[in-house]
Every structure is written in structure tokens, then in C-alpha cells.
Scaffold this active site. Structure first.
Site, PDB file in Angstrom:
ATOM      1  N   SER A  51      -0.696   0.581   7.320  1.00  0.00           N
ATOM      2  CA  SER A  51      -0.964   1.721   6.451  1.00  0.00           C
ATOM      3  C   SER A  51      -1.494   2.936   7.205  1.00  0.00           C
ATOM      4  CB  SER A  51      -1.956   1.322   5.360  1.00  0.00           C
ATOM      5  OG  SER A  51      -1.353   0.442   4.451  1.00  0.00           O
TER       6      SER A  51
ATOM      7  N   GLN B   3       4.081   0.778   2.332  1.00  0.00           N
ATOM      8  CA  GLN B   3       4.305  -0.425   3.126  1.00  0.00           C
ATOM      9  C   GLN B   3       5.510  -1.161   2.562  1.00  0.00           C
ATOM     10  OE1 GLN B   3       1.784  -1.808   5.973  1.00  0.00           O
ATOM     11  NE2 GLN B   3       2.581   0.276   5.953  1.00  0.00           N
TER      12      GLN B   3
ATOM     13  N   TRP C 209      -3.511  -8.751  -4.148  1.00  0.00           N
ATOM     14  CA  TRP C 209      -2.971  -9.758  -3.241  1.00  0.00           C
ATOM     15  C   TRP C 209      -2.955 -11.150  -3.847  1.00  0.00           C
ATOM     16  CZ3 TRP C 209      -0.010  -8.649   0.595  1.00  0.00           C
ATOM     17  CH2 TRP C 209      -0.145  -7.428   1.269  1.00  0.00           C
TER      18      TRP C 209
ATOM     19  N   GLU D 107     -10.797  -1.887   3.502  1.00  0.00           N
ATOM     20  CA  GLU D 107      -9.441  -1.398   3.745  1.00  0.00           C
ATOM     21  C   GLU D 107      -9.244  -0.047   3.056  1.00  0.00           C
ATOM     22  OE1 GLU D 107      -6.502  -5.049   4.498  1.00  0.00           O
ATOM     23  OE2 GLU D 107      -7.056  -4.907   2.380  1.00  0.00           O
TER      24      GLU D 107
ATOM     25  N   ASP E   5       0.798  -1.226   0.000  1.00  0.00           N
ATOM     26  CA  ASP E   5       0.000   0.000   0.000  1.00  0.00           C
ATOM     27  C   ASP E   5       0.837   1.285   0.000  1.00  0.00           C
ATOM     28  OD1 ASP E   5      -1.688  -2.074   0.605  1.00  0.00           O
ATOM     29  OD2 ASP E   5      -2.540  -1.164   2.385  1.00  0.00           O
TER      30      ASP E   5
END
Length: 491
Positions: free
Chosen positions: A100, A55, A306, A224, A39
Site C-alpha cells: 500500500s 491492492q 481480513w 497499518e 486496501d
């Protein structure tokens, strides 16, 4: 700045990141200095530069305890790497790490980072679970300190029944009166996502205000990476639902969606009017926006998803990249996305072909390459399908195919070098413009970004095609008339 964990990360990245030559990276998409990126975090304009944190695991091309990498830019295309900004080195984030978050500027000129701090905690049944809280760090654009008041938000600040295991990704901003606001995502009592609003007078002492929106198990499960901002007279709540089921324009798994509506600042009431998918391609997640000095709302995102993170080029020294930042606007009730105008400033040699008839498969002189800005317009005509192949040679290509009868645009990177059994094809429906289709395509060494009809739809994907595969071909089942304009990029 005396912490050994952070110093170790900085020493490692200084040695190993510097050993990666620019030729091994994309030309204008940001990658980690070394190791792993997911992220984008803290996307902001501070002290005359755009800051993009991310990240980060400097030590390997896999997810591991999270750090915050750091880079700055003056044009959103060329990125200068700064030392690692945060490491998992405090009592509240010394396990899975610093997840994050975002950034804003304080009254004293310091930069305030707000992030999800995570520790592993043994549960009554003996299971180890990650506990997520929100913490802050304060710095000068290079070095950041975590104050003793951390964490500044915990489960105690959430409504009853909300989970301490899924409470993350704060997006912070300053209000007109100077106070601070932040939106986070949480898992609500119905086991699905919610977006919660918090406020603070000083950036240190925070309190819960309201739940802006609930998933109600309608848009995936947990949410998210929320964002909440005004845009062209509307208010946008953007976030990333997990575990989506396919319905309408949404696809399985991780999506990025935007609720477009209105916001009553006095009552903190968000009223959604429309919802849309933000990208119909394969690799697009974890969006974050910032406000440019000239008033533009600019968005970045992780050019990955992902489900395909295990599919990596053999021997790669970095993994993960961000999109070419995009300007956002609202048109006809939907968000449209266009590449930042800074890209136009690096346009080089122009190749232009107008009103070319395509029957079968053909090439156009001067239209080729792996780093380019290409626009193709297909006029209404007597064809059953039109296909554009990019990054092509005898064995590889990534294709865009258009069916004028169904208005379906299909991105297929099955022949782009991947050896994994993952998603390689995805389609979206484009709005007919009296039968015409306009495609603007950003090519970089490892990615393709497609903007259909001036950004009404976008499709994004990574590719691992050998760099020697630089052909571009055009094909029609029937007879199609096209115009093609390509700019080389002087980067």
C-alpha cells in the site's frame, strides 16, 4: 513500460475484466476490474479526475503478490478502469509485491506514487521473511516508471530497534512550501505500532523526522494504513490497529481509529486530545483520505475486513469493494462522516412517509429496493425496540435494531447469505437526540452503509443476499412513530 510482468497483468485484466458486465458489479461502489481488491491506495485528485488505486491480484479472487489496480472518476460514484499501474517487477518488490501507498503531484505535473516495496529474504535461522521498504514511481496518470534510486527509505532510516519486517503504508502529501512529507507505520522496539514522519525536498531523497505517535501496546499491536491531515482546526492521525482487544467502543481484531489533536509544525509535535473508532460495523478497514479541489476532506476505505475474506460468493469473478466516499468534519470533538454530496446529484424518484405509527411489523408503499438512499427517523415514543429489515425476503434480511433505553444500535447480517461462522452482528452506542434516532442508509447490491444521527456513528457491512430480496420492513415492540424518505438512484 516494457516489463513483461506488468504487460501480462494488463493483458489479463483487459480480457477478463471486460468480460464482467456492469450488472455483475455494485451500482456505485468500486470493485477491482477483475480478481482481488484490498486496501485503496493513491487516493488523489490529479488532472481533473479522482484517482483510486488499490491492492490488486488480477489473476484470482485471493490475496497473492500485490499489484496496483487503477480507476478514475469525476464524481466518486462512476469509476472508469485504467490499466494496472504497478506490478511486482523490480529488484526491490519482485516477491510479495507492491504494497500500500499513496500519491501526490510533483512540480513538473507528474504524479508521484510512494508505496511499500517488499522482497522475501532468508534469515540467519533459515526462515524466509518479508522485508519492507518504501519506493516511488513516477507517471502521467496512466503509465508509471520506478527510478533506480529505489528503495528511498529502509530500516536504516528508522530509529534504533524498529523492525525491517513491519515498515509500511506511506501516506504522502505536499507541504505549503512545496516540500514533501510522508507518514508510515512501523513496529517499534516494544513490539507494537508507531507512526513515523519523513520529509523530502524533491520526493526522491527522504529523511526521518520524528515519531508522531506510539501505540505502547495500548491500541492493538502493529498499526497499518496511516493518514495525517488537518480538519476543521484540528489535526487527525488516522490508522488501522491490528489485534485490538475490546474496550469501550473498540472491538476485537482490526479497527480503524482516529487520534484528534493539535500539531506544532515547527517542532513536528503531535498532541492527541481524543481518540475514536471510525466505524462500528463489520466490514471497514484501510482508510485513506484526499483533499478535493473545493477543500473537502474525503475518505475512502476497504469495505471488508481480513477475518472474513474466505467467505466469498461461489463463482465470483471479483472480490472486494470500497465504500461510497465520505466527507469528514469535526463536531463536538469527534469526526462525523457523511456520504459525498455527489450522491445527492443522482437522487431520482422520492418516496416520503411522514409520522407513520408502527406497531408490529409493517411495510410502507414504495419503500423497497437494493440500490437506494433511505433515511428513517424514529421519534421518541412508547416502544421497547425498533427494527428495520433490509434486503429482505422470506429467507433473508439484514437488520438494524435500536434499543432506546440503552441507545444501542445493532447491525445483524446473520441472514444475509453467508455460510461462514464469522462475525455477523455488531453494536454501537449512539448519542441520544432527545430520544430520537435518525438513520441514513446507503443500499447497494452487495453492501449496507449506515450513518446514525447525521454521521456521528457509522456501521458498514457487505451482504451476499440474493438480489431478488429487495424488501424493507419496519417493526416496533410497542408503538413507534417514524418518518421515512427514500430516493432511487439514477446511476
Amino acid at each position: 513500460m516494457n516489463d513483461l510482468t506488468l504487460q501480462k497483468a494488463r493483458a489479463y485484466e483487459a480480457e477478463h475484466g471486460a468480460a464482467i458486465s456492469p450488472a455483475e458489479r455494485p451500482a456505485y461502489h468500486m470493485t477491482p476490474y477483475v480478481g482481488w481488491l484490498n486496501d485503496p491506495n493513491g487516493f488523489s485528485y490529479y488532472k481533473g479526475k479522482y484517482h483510486q488505486f488499490y491492492q490488486y491480484n488480477p489473476y484470482d479472487v485471493r490475496w497473492a503478490p500485490m499489484h496496483w489496480g487503477h480507476a478514475v472518476s469525476t464524481d466518486l460514484l462512476h469509476w472508469e478502469y485504467l490499466p494496472c499501474a504497478l506490478a511486482p517487477d523490480s529488484p526491490v518488490d519482485n516477491g510479495p509485491g507492491c504494497f500500500s501507498g499513496s500519491a501526490t503531484e510533483m512540480d513538473d505535473g507528474k504524479q508521484l506514487l510512494m508505496y511499500t516495496s517488499v522482497i522475501a529474504e532468508k534469515q540467519p535461522n533459515g526462515e524466509m521473511r518479508d522485508i519492507q521498504t518504501q519506493s516511488i514511481a513516477i507517471g502521467d496518470g496512466l503509465d508509471y516508471e520506478k527510478p533506480a534510486c529505489n528503495p528511498v527509505l529502509t530500516q536504516k532510516d528508522l530509529p534504533e530497534g524498529f523492525s525491517k519486517f513491519d515498515f509500511r503504508d506511506p501516506k504522502i502529501w505536499r507541504e505549503a512550501d512545496g516540500t514533501y512529507s510522508a507518514v508510515t507505520v512501523c513496529r517499534a522496539e516494544d513490539d507494537s505500532g508507531a507512526a513515523a514522519l519523513f520529509q523530502s525536498k524533491d520526493g526522491f531523497d527522504w529523511h526521518f523526522v520524528t515519531v508522531l505517535e506510539r501505540c505502547n501496546n495500548q491500541y492493538g499491536k502493529m498499526w497499518e494504513c496511516p493518514d495525517f491531515f488537518p480538519l476543521d482546526g484540528k489535526q487527525v492521525l488516522m490508522l488501522g490497529p491490528m489485534e485490538m482487544l475490546p474496550k469501550g467502543e473498540f472491538h476485537n481484531g482490526h479497527n480503524v481509529i482516529a487520534f484528534i489533536g493539535s500539531y506544532d509544525e515547527a517542532t513536528h509535535t503531535f498532541t492527541k486530545e481524543n481518540v475514536q473508532l471510525m466505524d462500528g460495523g463489520i466490514d471497514f478497514y484501510a482508510t485513506q483520505t484526499t483533499l478535493a479541489p473545493d477543500g473537502r476532506r474525503i475518505m475512502t476505505a476497504w469495505l471488508q475486513t481480513w477475518s472474513d475474506t474466505e467467505d466469498k460468493p461461489q463463482g465470483c469473478k471479483w472480490f472486494g469493494q470500497t465504500i461510497c466516499p465520505r466527507e469528514l468534519h469535526i463536531k463536538d470533538g469527534r469526526i462525523i462522516q457523511t456520504p459525498v454530496r455527489e450522491l445527492d446529484a443522482v437522487h431520482g424518484k422520492r418516496t416520503f412517509h411522514e409520522n407513520v405509527t408502527v406497531q408490529g411489523e409493517t411495510t410502507l408503499e414504495g419503500i423497497k429496493g437494493r440500490v437506494a438512499d433511505l433515511t428513517v427517523t424514529v421519534q421518541p415514543g412508547e416502544y421497547r425496540s425498533f427494527t428495520l429489515k433490509l434486503a429482505a425476503d422470506a429467507d433473508h434480511h439484514t437488520s438494524l435494531s435500536y434499543d432506546p433505553y440503552t441507545s444501542q444500535l445493532t447491525l445483524d447480517r446473520s441472514y444475509a447469505g453467508s455460510r461462514a461462522d464469522i462475525v455477523h452482528t455488531r453494536s454501537c452506542k449512539v448519542r441520544s437526540q432527545n430520544g430520537a434516532l435518525k438513520l441514513r442508509i446507503l443500499l447497494d447490491k452487495n453492501s449496507i452503509e449506515v450513518f446514525a444521527n447525521d454521521g456521528e456513528q457509522t456501521m458498514t457491512a457487505w451482504i451476499y443476499t440474493p438480489q431478488s430480496a429487495d424488501g424493507i420492513t419496519f417493526a416496533a415492540d410497542g408503538k413507534a412513530t417514524i418518518t421515512a424518505e427514500q430516493f432511487e438512484l439514477n446511476l
